[in-house]
Design an enzyme around this catalytic site. Sequence first.
Site, PDB file in Angstrom:
ATOM      1  N   ARG A 230       2.155 -13.076   8.815  1.00  7.80           N
ATOM      2  CA  ARG A 230       3.426 -13.199   9.029  1.00  7.80           C
ATOM      3  C   ARG A 230       3.544 -14.152   9.953  1.00  7.80           C
ATOM      4  O   ARG A 230       4.754 -14.521  10.612  1.00  7.80           O
ATOM      5  CB  ARG A 230       3.974 -13.027   8.511  1.00  7.80           C
ATOM      6  CG  ARG A 230       3.655 -12.785   7.010  1.00  7.80           C
ATOM      7  CD  ARG A 230       4.903 -11.898   5.933  1.00  7.80           C
ATOM      8  NE  ARG A 230       4.106 -11.180   4.702  1.00  7.80           N
ATOM      9  CZ  ARG A 230       3.800 -11.954   3.469  1.00  7.80           C
ATOM     10  NH1 ARG A 230       4.058 -13.694   3.673  1.00  7.80           N
ATOM     11  NH2 ARG A 230       3.868 -11.521   2.943  1.00  7.80           N
TER      12      ARG A 230
ATOM     13  N   ARG B  49      -1.142  -6.058  -8.500  1.00  7.77           N
ATOM     14  CA  ARG B  49      -0.520  -6.041  -9.423  1.00  7.77           C
ATOM     15  C   ARG B  49      -1.290  -5.628 -10.705  1.00  7.77           C
ATOM     16  O   ARG B  49      -2.016  -5.368 -11.868  1.00  7.77           O
ATOM     17  CB  ARG B  49       0.491  -5.729  -9.832  1.00  7.77           C
ATOM     18  CG  ARG B  49       1.249  -4.618  -8.573  1.00  7.77           C
ATOM     19  CD  ARG B  49       2.817  -4.744  -7.817  1.00  7.77           C
ATOM     20  NE  ARG B  49       3.727  -3.964  -7.414  1.00  7.77           N
ATOM     21  CZ  ARG B  49       3.218  -4.503  -6.603  1.00  7.77           C
ATOM     22  NH1 ARG B  49       2.776  -4.853  -5.061  1.00  7.77           N
ATOM     23  NH2 ARG B  49       4.069  -3.103  -5.619  1.00  7.77           N
TER      24      ARG B  49
ATOM     25  N   ARG C 102       6.295  -5.821  14.324  1.00 14.88           N
ATOM     26  CA  ARG C 102       6.644  -7.223  13.968  1.00 14.88           C
ATOM     27  C   ARG C 102       7.438  -7.312  14.701  1.00 14.88           C
ATOM     28  O   ARG C 102       7.793  -8.885  15.878  1.00 14.88           O
ATOM     29  CB  ARG C 102       6.849  -7.281  12.379  1.00 14.88           C
ATOM     30  CG  ARG C 102       5.707  -7.563  11.727  1.00 14.88           C
ATOM     31  CD  ARG C 102       5.952  -7.579   9.813  1.00 14.88           C
ATOM     32  NE  ARG C 102       4.563  -8.526   9.142  1.00 14.88           N
ATOM     33  CZ  ARG C 102       4.120  -8.592   7.770  1.00 14.88           C
ATOM     34  NH1 ARG C 102       5.183  -8.852   7.496  1.00 14.88           N
ATOM     35  NH2 ARG C 102       2.857  -8.762   7.904  1.00 14.88           N
TER      36      ARG C 102
ATOM     37  N   SER D 123       2.055  -9.506  -3.757  1.00 16.09           N
ATOM     38  CA  SER D 123       2.367  -8.225  -5.192  1.00 16.09           C
ATOM     39  C   SER D 123       1.879  -8.427  -6.600  1.00 16.09           C
ATOM     40  O   SER D 123       1.561  -7.303  -6.966  1.00 16.09           O
ATOM     41  CB  SER D 123       3.614  -7.877  -5.054  1.00 16.09           C
ATOM     42  OG  SER D 123       3.777  -7.881  -3.240  1.00 16.09           O
TER      43      SER D 123
ATOM     44  N   SER E  28       9.519   1.634   0.594  1.00 17.21           N
ATOM     45  CA  SER E  28       8.499   1.062   0.134  1.00 17.21           C
ATOM     46  C   SER E  28       7.889   1.438  -0.833  1.00 17.21           C
ATOM     47  O   SER E  28       7.666   2.073  -1.586  1.00 17.21           O
ATOM     48  CB  SER E  28       7.396   2.495   1.229  1.00 17.21           C
ATOM     49  OG  SER E  28       6.024   1.566   1.075  1.00 17.21           O
TER      50      SER E  28
ATOM     51  N   LYS F 164       3.753  -1.755   9.755  1.00 17.59           N
ATOM     52  CA  LYS F 164       3.330  -3.878   8.590  1.00 17.59           C
ATOM     53  C   LYS F 164       1.994  -4.516   9.374  1.00 17.59           C
ATOM     54  O   LYS F 164       1.507  -3.429  10.300  1.00 17.59           O
ATOM     55  CB  LYS F 164       4.238  -4.920   8.836  1.00 17.59           C
ATOM     56  CG  LYS F 164       5.943  -4.493   8.347  1.00 17.59           C
ATOM     57  CD  LYS F 164       5.502  -4.519   6.770  1.00 17.59           C
ATOM     58  CE  LYS F 164       7.264  -3.815   6.530  1.00 17.59           C
ATOM     59  NZ  LYS F 164       6.431  -3.182   4.361  1.00 17.59           N
TER      60      LYS F 164
ATOM     61  N   ASP G 291       9.203  -8.284   4.673  1.00 18.74           N
ATOM     62  CA  ASP G 291       7.985  -9.348   4.897  1.00 18.74           C
ATOM     63  C   ASP G 291       8.288 -10.779   5.441  1.00 18.74           C
ATOM     64  O   ASP G 291       7.742 -11.561   5.710  1.00 18.74           O
ATOM     65  CB  ASP G 291       8.147  -9.661   3.727  1.00 18.74           C
ATOM     66  CG  ASP G 291       6.351  -9.162   3.169  1.00 18.74           C
ATOM     67  OD1 ASP G 291       6.603  -7.362   4.300  1.00 18.74           O
ATOM     68  OD2 ASP G 291       6.372  -8.617   2.547  1.00 18.74           O
TER      69      ASP G 291
HETATM   70  C1  S3P Z   1       4.218  -4.799  -1.306  1.00 18.31           C
HETATM   71  C2  S3P Z   1       5.374  -4.240   0.177  1.00 18.31           C
HETATM   72  C3  S3P Z   1       5.937  -3.660   1.108  1.00 18.31           C
HETATM   73  C4  S3P Z   1       5.514  -5.665   1.662  1.00 18.31           C
HETATM   74  C5  S3P Z   1       4.361  -5.328   1.349  1.00 18.31           C
HETATM   75  C6  S3P Z   1       3.937  -6.272  -0.437  1.00 18.31           C
HETATM   76  C7  S3P Z   1       3.862  -4.956  -2.437  1.00 18.31           C
HETATM   77  O1  S3P Z   1       5.409  -2.974   2.047  1.00 18.31           O
HETATM   78  O2  S3P Z   1       6.514  -5.019   3.035  1.00 18.31           O
HETATM   79  O3  S3P Z   1       3.957  -6.800   2.322  1.00 18.31           O
HETATM   80  O4  S3P Z   1       3.027  -5.362  -2.137  1.00 18.31           O
HETATM   81  O5  S3P Z   1       4.314  -3.358  -2.681  1.00 18.31           O
HETATM   82  P1  S3P Z   1       6.173  -1.847   1.832  1.00 18.31           P
HETATM   83  O6  S3P Z   1       6.182  -0.972   0.779  1.00 18.31           O
HETATM   84  O7  S3P Z   1       5.307  -1.022   3.167  1.00 18.31           O
HETATM   85  O8  S3P Z   1       7.391  -1.653   2.230  1.00 18.31           O
END
Ligand code: S3P
Length: 451
Positions: free
Chosen positions: A403, A33, A358, A29, A174, A354, A327
């Site tokens: 995963r 970013r 899952r 993540s 989310s 996802k 996750d």
């Molecule tokens: C993420 C947010 C999550 C997560 C993904 C990474 C992120 O998804 O499942 O692996 O980096 O913002 P969601 O926003 O769909 O919950």
Amino acid sequence: MSGHGTPIPMTSRKCGPLSGEAHVPGDKSISHRSLILGALAVGETVITGLLEGEDVLDTAKAMRAFGAEISRDDAGVWHVHGVGVGGFAEPGGVIDCGNSGTGVRLIMGSMATSPIVATFSGDASLNKRPMARVTDPLALFGARAVGRSGGRLPMTIVGAVDPVPVRYEVPVPSAQVKSAVLLAGLNAPGQTVVIEKEATRDHTERMLAGFGAEITTEVTDEGRVITLTGQPELQPQTIVVPRDPSSAAFPVCAALIVPGSDVLVPNIGLNPTRAGLFYTLQDMGADLSFENMREEGGEPVADLRAKFSPDLHGIEVPPERAASMIDEYPVLSVVAAFAAGDTVMRGVKELRVKESDRIAAMAAGLRANGIEVEDGPDWWVVKGRGHGKVAGGATCESHLDHRIAMSFLVLGMASEKPVGVDDGGPIATSFPIFEGLMAALGADIHRDGGI
Ligand code: S3P
């Protein structure tokens, strides 16, 4: 390769104790970013510890297509020369985000308030995933989206020429949607407000503040109210990416179920919006400790020590913890198989959208390996069998989901008979060194072995 290459069947067999240190890669993540915010800053952002998995490399490629200059030096440090907020160029071709929902949704947000047009696509998994959750709020800024039926990729976003700021309550928990709206808000004049009822990972908020944006978060009766002032000049940063708790989950969970194991997983980001799995494992009786707790680069960090835990028991996972471990449910369900009694997981509807569904993917594979699972639209229950009683012996489908593949390989490390996965290729999206790292700890994972 995720969805593009030949499937890579893999098999995992019962092994001796896992021991040693597991240096997992950088946080996925934060890596996405870092590249996107680096591209939106003016000047050079320097990133150490970037996850060099396919998902993040696709985001780097995308940022280049929007005009940022990005390079990796011989020491593995990444350099991003950003174009500034509102400075994106129109890409000359289709943006291929591969397997990455985070990549595509955040990038859509980051270009939606610039007067440019971009077309996005992905692999077979990503092209099935819902995008309306992002394009609906982007429309409020003035952007338009045309995609396939059901709001699926491939999809073209026509960025707003005169964007307006928005106030948006995120309807599903989310971080991707929240982040897409905040990134779009960067190039809208005035204040963009995002409200989330449940706290999701807050890396975007923390990093925007780090890059010099004016952003505040207030916890109110409505939930978390995040206010961003648009059109800042983002200042380039030097970023050290913490190691990924979602990747740490695999060696940690493996150590808990393989008899005699003692594994140290150093330097793991323990942001409270990400750490739910580790508290859940402790609630289940896991011998898991946090050593050397500290703060690095604005994120809490610790070394995790996981030891074989003979007395695991099933629990009802608190649903309010779901967002902080979303996750990690697949690998948690594997640990649950080795626990005594039921592990009940509720409030997890998001698991169905996802990289794969899952719940369905894990339920099918666990059942094939002798574990009873019950499931409904937003819940599932794993009926734990306890140590030494998990049969194994089946090959599971990974459904282009990294995963799911890694979770079943962990299952095979402690089940009576080997466990196979039809395709371990997607592991490269988030944890390209998984096989070597697990083998160095003592795991017995092979390609094309057959069971
Ligand atoms: C993420 C947010 C999550 C997560 C993904 C990474 C992120 O998804 O499942 O692996 O980096 O913002 P969601 O926003 O769909 O919950």
